[in-house]
Design a protein around this motif. Structure first.
Motif, short mmCIF file in Angstrom:
data_model
loop_
_atom_site.label_atom_id
_atom_site.label_comp_id
_atom_site.label_asym_id
_atom_site.label_seq_id
_atom_site.Cartn_x
_atom_site.Cartn_y
_atom_site.Cartn_z
N LYS A 12 0.81 -1.23 0.00
CA LYS A 12 0.00 0.00 0.00
C LYS A 12 0.84 1.27 0.00
CE LYS A 12 -3.56 -2.27 2.77
NZ LYS A 12 -4.24 -2.22 4.05
N ASP A 28 2.81 0.15 4.39
CA ASP A 28 2.91 -0.88 5.41
C ASP A 28 4.08 -1.78 5.05
OD1 ASP A 28 0.64 0.04 6.73
OD2 ASP A 28 -0.71 -1.30 5.65
N SER A 30 5.15 -5.73 5.87
CA SER A 30 4.67 -6.98 6.46
C SER A 30 5.78 -8.03 6.42
CB SER A 30 3.43 -7.49 5.72
OG SER A 30 3.77 -7.85 4.40
N LYS A 35 2.62 -6.77 10.87
CA LYS A 35 2.54 -5.63 9.96
C LYS A 35 2.77 -4.37 10.77
CE LYS A 35 -0.43 -5.83 6.70
NZ LYS A 35 -1.59 -5.82 5.82
N HIS A 37 2.96 0.10 10.23
CA HIS A 37 2.68 1.23 9.35
C HIS A 37 3.87 2.17 9.34
CE1 HIS A 37 0.11 3.93 7.12
NE2 HIS A 37 0.46 4.92 7.92
N GLU A 74 3.21 2.64 14.64
CA GLU A 74 3.70 3.36 13.47
C GLU A 74 5.19 3.69 13.62
OE1 GLU A 74 1.53 6.73 11.23
OE2 GLU A 74 2.82 7.74 12.68
#
Length: 87
Positions: A12, A28, A30, A35, A37, A74
């Motif tokens: 994304k 993101d 993973s 995962k 951000h 994040e």
């Protein structure tokens, strides 16, 4: 605040401009089922795309409040530093 380094697959990826005219990017990373951000202000100079394997170094925040929005898990990176490396 802790500086962390993580590796994983880009998902994304988006380079955006806020309503105030500020450039920023989000994506993101993973790895297996985990995962995280990624957020950064400005333009990301390292060319990445979804599916790339990368190593990212930045400041991890469990929770961040920006106005009415809440962000969790994040990592904020600085695009002026070599904070993203394509593997």
């Amino acid at each position: 605040l802790a500086t962390v380094t993580v590796e994983g697959k880009v998902e994304k990826f988006a380079q955006k401009t806020s309503r105030r005219g500020n450039d920023y990017f989000v994506f993101d990373i993973s790895a297996d089922k985990d995962k995280v951000h990624i957020y950064g202000q400005g333009k990301l100079t390292t060319k990445i795309k979804d599916g790339d394997q990368v190593r990212v170094t930045g400041v991890f925040r469990k929770e961040k409040q920006v106005g009415s929005q809440k962000f969790e898990n994040e990592i904020q990176i600085d695009p002026k530093k070599k904070s993203v490396e394509v593997l």
